[in-house]
Design a protein around this motif. Structure first.
Motif, PDB file in Angstrom:
ATOM      1  N   VAL A 131      68.855   9.327  44.734  1.00 59.63           N
ATOM      2  CA  VAL A 131      68.106   8.520  43.767  1.00 59.63           C
ATOM      3  C   VAL A 131      69.078   8.025  42.699  1.00 59.63           C
ATOM      4  N   PRO A 132      68.910   6.782  42.220  1.00 58.17           N
ATOM      5  CA  PRO A 132      69.757   6.348  41.104  1.00 58.17           C
ATOM      6  C   PRO A 132      69.489   7.220  39.879  1.00 58.17           C
ATOM      7  N   LYS A 133      70.570   7.613  39.204  1.00 51.96           N
ATOM      8  CA  LYS A 133      70.413   8.496  38.035  1.00 51.96           C
ATOM      9  C   LYS A 133      69.544   7.852  36.975  1.00 51.96           C
ATOM     10  N   SER A 134      69.613   6.507  36.883  1.00 49.46           N
ATOM     11  CA  SER A 134      68.908   5.799  35.819  1.00 49.46           C
ATOM     12  C   SER A 134      67.391   6.020  35.867  1.00 49.46           C
ATOM     13  N   LEU A 135      66.857   6.459  37.019  1.00 50.15           N
ATOM     14  CA  LEU A 135      65.411   6.681  37.109  1.00 50.15           C
ATOM     15  C   LEU A 135      64.997   7.993  36.448  1.00 50.15           C
ATOM     16  N   GLY A 136      65.976   8.843  36.178  1.00 45.97           N
ATOM     17  CA  GLY A 136      65.665  10.105  35.504  1.00 45.97           C
ATOM     18  C   GLY A 136      64.881  11.080  36.352  1.00 45.97           C
ATOM     19  N   VAL A 137      65.064  11.024  37.659  1.00 40.15           N
ATOM     20  CA  VAL A 137      64.350  11.915  38.568  1.00 40.15           C
ATOM     21  C   VAL A 137      65.319  12.996  39.038  1.00 40.15           C
ATOM     22  N   THR A 138      64.888  14.248  39.020  1.00 38.68           N
ATOM     23  CA  THR A 138      65.793  15.301  39.462  1.00 38.68           C
ATOM     24  C   THR A 138      65.167  16.222  40.493  1.00 38.68           C
ATOM     25  N   ARG A 139      63.881  16.071  40.764  1.00 42.06           N
ATOM     26  CA  ARG A 139      63.257  16.947  41.747  1.00 42.06           C
ATOM     27  C   ARG A 139      62.092  16.212  42.408  1.00 42.06           C
ATOM     28  N   VAL A 140      61.638  16.778  43.505  1.00 44.76           N
ATOM     29  CA  VAL A 140      60.618  16.121  44.315  1.00 44.76           C
ATOM     30  C   VAL A 140      59.349  15.833  43.511  1.00 44.76           C
ATOM     31  N   GLN A 141      58.960  16.772  42.660  1.00 49.06           N
ATOM     32  CA  GLN A 141      57.696  16.628  41.927  1.00 49.06           C
ATOM     33  C   GLN A 141      57.688  15.405  41.011  1.00 49.06           C
ATOM     34  N   ASP A 142      58.885  14.900  40.649  1.00 43.70           N
ATOM     35  CA  ASP A 142      58.956  13.741  39.743  1.00 43.70           C
ATOM     36  C   ASP A 142      58.746  12.419  40.465  1.00 43.70           C
ATOM     37  N   MET A 143      58.591  12.471  41.780  1.00 50.52           N
ATOM     38  CA  MET A 143      58.718  11.216  42.540  1.00 50.52           C
ATOM     39  C   MET A 143      57.402  10.492  42.802  1.00 50.52           C
ATOM     40  N   LYS A 144      56.355  10.828  42.073  1.00 49.97           N
ATOM     41  CA  LYS A 144      55.036  10.240  42.318  1.00 49.97           C
ATOM     42  C   LYS A 144      55.090   8.709  42.415  1.00 49.97           C
ATOM     43  N   GLY A 145      54.597   8.178  43.538  1.00 50.31           N
ATOM     44  CA  GLY A 145      54.507   6.727  43.704  1.00 50.31           C
ATOM     45  C   GLY A 145      55.802   6.036  44.041  1.00 50.31           C
ATOM     46  N   ALA A 146      56.878   6.798  44.254  1.00 47.84           N
ATOM     47  CA  ALA A 146      58.179   6.165  44.511  1.00 47.84           C
ATOM     48  C   ALA A 146      58.221   5.499  45.887  1.00 47.84           C
ATOM     49  N   ALA A 147      59.020   4.428  45.980  1.00 46.07           N
ATOM     50  CA  ALA A 147      59.271   3.792  47.277  1.00 46.07           C
ATOM     51  C   ALA A 147      60.473   4.478  47.910  1.00 46.07           C
ATOM     52  N   ILE A 163      56.067  15.774  52.762  1.00 48.68           N
ATOM     53  CA  ILE A 163      56.281  15.985  51.326  1.00 48.68           C
ATOM     54  C   ILE A 163      55.228  15.238  50.527  1.00 48.68           C
ATOM     55  N   SER A 164      54.981  14.001  50.954  1.00 47.75           N
ATOM     56  CA  SER A 164      54.029  13.160  50.239  1.00 47.75           C
ATOM     57  C   SER A 164      52.645  13.802  50.236  1.00 47.75           C
ATOM     58  N   THR A 165      52.257  14.363  51.378  1.00 46.85           N
ATOM     59  CA  THR A 165      50.950  15.005  51.479  1.00 46.85           C
ATOM     60  C   THR A 165      50.932  16.305  50.667  1.00 46.85           C
ATOM     61  N   ASP A 192      63.287   3.304  45.631  1.00 47.91           N
ATOM     62  CA  ASP A 192      63.736   4.191  44.570  1.00 47.91           C
ATOM     63  C   ASP A 192      64.616   5.292  45.127  1.00 47.91           C
ATOM     64  N   ALA A 193      64.393   5.639  46.393  1.00 47.38           N
ATOM     65  CA  ALA A 193      65.106   6.782  46.948  1.00 47.38           C
ATOM     66  C   ALA A 193      65.413   6.542  48.423  1.00 47.38           C
ATOM     67  N   LEU A 194      66.472   7.212  48.861  1.00 47.83           N
ATOM     68  CA  LEU A 194      66.822   7.201  50.283  1.00 47.83           C
ATOM     69  C   LEU A 194      66.695   8.644  50.746  1.00 47.83           C
ATOM     70  N   PRO A 219      67.574  18.368  47.068  1.00 47.53           N
ATOM     71  CA  PRO A 219      66.886  18.719  48.323  1.00 47.53           C
ATOM     72  C   PRO A 219      65.441  18.225  48.311  1.00 47.53           C
ATOM     73  N   ALA A 220      65.000  17.727  49.467  1.00 42.42           N
ATOM     74  CA  ALA A 220      63.636  17.224  49.577  1.00 42.42           C
ATOM     75  C   ALA A 220      62.673  18.332  49.983  1.00 42.42           C
ATOM     76  N   THR A 221      63.175  19.328  50.686  1.00 41.83           N
ATOM     77  CA  THR A 221      62.322  20.439  51.112  1.00 41.83           C
ATOM     78  C   THR A 221      63.103  21.734  50.944  1.00 41.83           C
ATOM     79  N   PRO A 222      62.394  22.850  50.860  1.00 43.73           N
ATOM     80  CA  PRO A 222      63.121  24.121  50.804  1.00 43.73           C
ATOM     81  C   PRO A 222      63.551  24.600  52.183  1.00 43.73           C
ATOM     82  N   TYR A 223      63.264  23.815  53.215  1.00 43.30           N
ATOM     83  CA  TYR A 223      63.550  24.280  54.572  1.00 43.30           C
ATOM     84  C   TYR A 223      64.852  23.685  55.083  1.00 43.30           C
ATOM     85  N   MET A 224      65.643  24.508  55.761  1.00 45.18           N
ATOM     86  CA  MET A 224      66.913  24.030  56.282  1.00 45.18           C
ATOM     87  C   MET A 224      66.748  23.607  57.739  1.00 45.18           C
ATOM     88  N   ASP A 225      67.529  22.594  58.137  1.00 47.85           N
ATOM     89  CA  ASP A 225      67.545  22.158  59.531  1.00 47.85           C
ATOM     90  C   ASP A 225      68.847  22.571  60.179  1.00 47.85           C
TER      91      ASP A 225
END
Lengths: 340, 382
Positions: A131-147, A163-165, A192-194, A219-225
């Motif tokens: 995520v670009p730093k300028s958005l001020g997002v640092t964790r999944v919970q902050d990403m509401k409505g993000a593209a 994650i979205s669900t 907003d994010a890749l 990290p997007a999830t706490p699970y490792m692949d």
């Protein structure tokens, strides 16, 4: 490209329609007859699989394939790389177009149950967001409505929906066929994010962002692949060869054998090292290989640690930590099996 | 005896055809058997059971309601809906623009003719995929980010994330309502024709009665389908706009690219058709005192249509198929959705087969419709 993958799917269908009896010969015989191993490669993920400026393929996945080439031919260059998209890679393996699929492929039940076999994970990994730093997002919970930009043909499409669900985020996904288009859409601000494997994100950030410091990865999830090279169903000998070629890399690291000291280690009194390097014969023959296959692999490619540092760690632009990819003795998950 | 059989032309041609059919059948059987064996050897799943499993992957936009918790079948419907939508929008817009371009090419005004000619040359000779990527890059780099969106009109926002307009949210069974309304209109139309024979339809009372009957039907439908309308205005919420009508950059880029590319071909088809009508028709029109425009629309174009329709059909079919190039710009039409389904299920053959069938159905429908129209406008000799 669409024509590309539809055409490819057609080719796969044609392959399955027409291929008759091609499976009779063992993969090892086919590879020996051909004189080289054919592996899938990424369409350009620096650190895992990408040609350098001279057109020589480099990366962790690429070297995992080269290890098999060394095991069979004692020549790391007897390997050919076919760049395949996320879509194309599994059908290409199933139809016999490639011998091994070491291409950041997550080990999943559905894939395992459907025509391919996984060998040993060569990289443990989190799925992450960049995520670009300028958005001020640092964790999944902050990403509401993000593209969120996603590449099709990966497990991340499902991860992003999960994650979205789970967090009720209402993420707006934009799905692309090529990883290049996906990255471009993040850098242009379309998304907003890749989302993809954290190491691939690090690779994108290090090599393609105008200013790498403008982006953060979390990290997007706490699970490792487990990213795991795969082979076709139905040829156990081949699966063993691919398995133990990679095992040789991590075992060498555990034994403290490096590219530089492998010749000295031939004189080691340790019976396990003797068996490993083929001083005491038997291991290679059991697999249908040269008894010195492990020695050859380390001589030509070094051990897993050296491979990691060269491609992803300190010796690379990515500067990744070993983390879960350290040996179990260092607190990681890499665990060599017994060479006896 | 044998030689007489051999010399029997009818028997020989029958025998030849039976042999050919047998060969064809055997080839199909061999291919199918081979495929099933190969699939079994590679332990790849076969069958269409996957259609009823949960899809789990997201689709970025769809006119058919879809959620990752829906089935693969539903994902297919979403993809088909998007393919039909983009095809219909592009066919209508490209035909209109093509008419303008085609007539522009014939203009006596050198600037108009030259511009139309340059347009056709440029658009026909640049590969479609390049054009799509160009429009997409333009839409996703030239526009401002959502937090600094342009507001050309109150309530309308233009940004990297697309164009947001004030819209209306519909509750209830909107689809059923539309279907009922269309069915009602068709019945009304048919009924009107029958009524017309018996009564004078132009009589205000009869017309009013029919109109009232249709209006009554619409009200019934409205209540029956539980339609409710709420205004919905786009507003910035967090990262993106929420609510309102949305035209995504992917859909817009694909529409612009396909319309412009297709209209160049359609323009040439229309110009060719109009040119092929004999000059005498124009002169005849002038002779009876019609203006050029009247001559064009009432005399020349109706005659040109029977030359235009067959190549236009081909062009419409290409448009439907060209919509699969949307993968490049990330619009989730059927091709992109099926690509994802193949990856999630690993069942390439079934999915490619389904993709073929769907496109065959769409293309055949378009072509049947156009053939029907062609038969209607064809020259009827009495």
């Amino acid at each position: 490209m669409t024509i590309g993958y539809l055409g490819f799917a057609g080719a796969v269908a044609a392959g399955l329609l027409l291929a008759g009896g091609a499976l009779a010969a063992s993969t090892l015989d086919t590879v020996k007859g051909r004189g080289k191993v054919i592996c899938a490669a990424s369409t350009g993920t620096v650190g895992f699989g990408a040609p350098d400026d001279k057109g020589y393929w480099r990366g962790l996945d690429v070297e995992t394939c080269r290890a098999v080439a060394v095991a069979i031919f004692n020549d790391r260059d007897k390997a050919e790389f076919v760049p395949l998209s996320g879509q194309q890679r599994i059908p290409a393996l199933q139809t016999g177009e490639i011998d091994i699929l070491p291409r950041t492929l997550t080990w999943t039940l559905q894939r395992d149950a459907n025509g391919i076999n996984f060998t040993t994970p060569n990289y443990y990994e989190f799925t992450g967001f960049m995520v670009p730093k300028s958005l001020g997002v640092t964790r999944v919970q902050d990403m509401k409505g993000a593209a969120v930009c996603v590449q099709t043909g990966s497990t991340t499409e499902v991860v992003v929906a999960d994650i979205s669900t789970e967090h009720k985020l209402g993420l707006k996904t934009v799905v692309f066929d090529s990883i290049e288009a996906t990255k471009q859409a993040l850098f242009s601000g379309r998304c907003d994010a890749l989302i993809t494997d954290a190491a691939a994100l690090a690779s994108t950030r290090a090599t393609q962002a105008k200013n790498p410091d403008d982006y953060i990865i979390f990290p997007a999830t706490p699970y490792m692949d487990a990213l795991t090279p795969a082979v076709r169903h139905g040829d156990d000998q081949w699966k063993d060869i691919v398995n133990w070629s990679f095992q040789a890399l991590i075992a060498a690291e555990l034994f403290g054998i490096t590219q530089a000291n492998v010749d000295d280690k031939l004189k080691s009194p340790d019976p396990r090292v003797k068996r490993f390097l083929g001083v005491e014969p038997g291991n290679g023959k059991a697999l249908g290989l040269d008894d010195r296959f492990a020695y050859n692999i380390v001589k030509q490619l070094g051990n897993y640690g050296e491979m990691f540092e060269r491609n992803l760690g300190r010796g690379s632009p990515l500067k990744l930590e070993r983390g879960p990819n350290a040996l179990y003795s260092q607190g990681g998950l890499m665990f060599p099996l017994a060479f006896q | 005896m044998l030689s007489s059989l051999w010399d029997n032309q009818r028997l020989r041609s029958w025998a030849g055809q039976i042999l050919l059919l047998a060969l064809f059948g055997a080839t199909i059987w061999w291919l199918a058997d081979n495929t099933l064996t190969n699939l079994a050897v590679r332990s790849i799943r076969v069958g269409f059971d996957f259609l009823w499993r949960q899809a789990n992957f997201p689709i970025s936009e769809s006119i058919v309601a879809y959620d990752p918790s829906d089935t693969f079948f539903r994902a297919y419907l979403a993809g088909i809906g998007n393919t039909l939508l983009i095809s219909a929008v592009v066919i209508v817009l490209a035909t209109l623009l093509g008419l303008v371009v085609g007539l522009g090419r014939r203009s006596r005004h050198p600037l108009v003719a030259g511009f139309a000619g340059a347009f056709v040359t440029l658009m026909r000779n640049v590969p479609l995929i390049v054009q799509l990527l160009f429009w997409y890059a333009l839409l996703t780099t030239a526009l401002p980010p959502p937090r600094q969106a342009w507001q050309p009109l109150p309530g309308a926002f233009l940004s990297l994330r697309g164009l947001y307009l004030p819209g209306v949210e519909v509750d209830g069974h909107g689809w059923l309502f539309c279907l009922g309304a269309v069915a009602g209109a068709v019945l009304w139309w048919r009924g009107a024709a029958r009524v017309e024979r018996r009564f004078d339809l132009t009589a205000p009372r009869v017309a009013a009665l029919l109109a009232a009957a249709y209006a009554g039907w619409l009200v019934l439908l409205w209540l029956g389908c539980g339609i409710g309308l709420r205004p919905s205005l786009p507003r910035l919420a967090g990262f993106n706009f929420e609510g309102g009508l949305r035209l995504s950059p992917e859909f817009t880029a694909l529409t612009i690219g396909l319309v412009i590319y297709t209209s160049a071909f359609i323009g040439e088809i229309i110009r060719g058709g109009v040119d092929a009508v004999a000059r005498g028709q124009w002169e005849a029109g002038r002779a009876v005192g019609l203006s050029d425009r009247q001559t064009l629309f009432h005399i020349v174009i109706p005659q040109a249509l029977r030359i235009i329709i067959p190549p236009l059909t081909t062009q419409y079919l290409s448009t439907v198929k060209n919509s699969t190039l949307a993968v490049a710009v990330g619009f989730p039409e059927l091709g992109l959705v099926v690509g994802t389904v193949i990856n999630q299920t690993g069942q390439a053959i079934e999915n490619v087969l389904a993709l073929l069938l769907v496109f065959l159905t769409i293309s055949t429908s378009v072509s049947l419709l156009m053939n029907w129209y062609n038969a209607r406008v064809a020259l009827v000799s009495r």
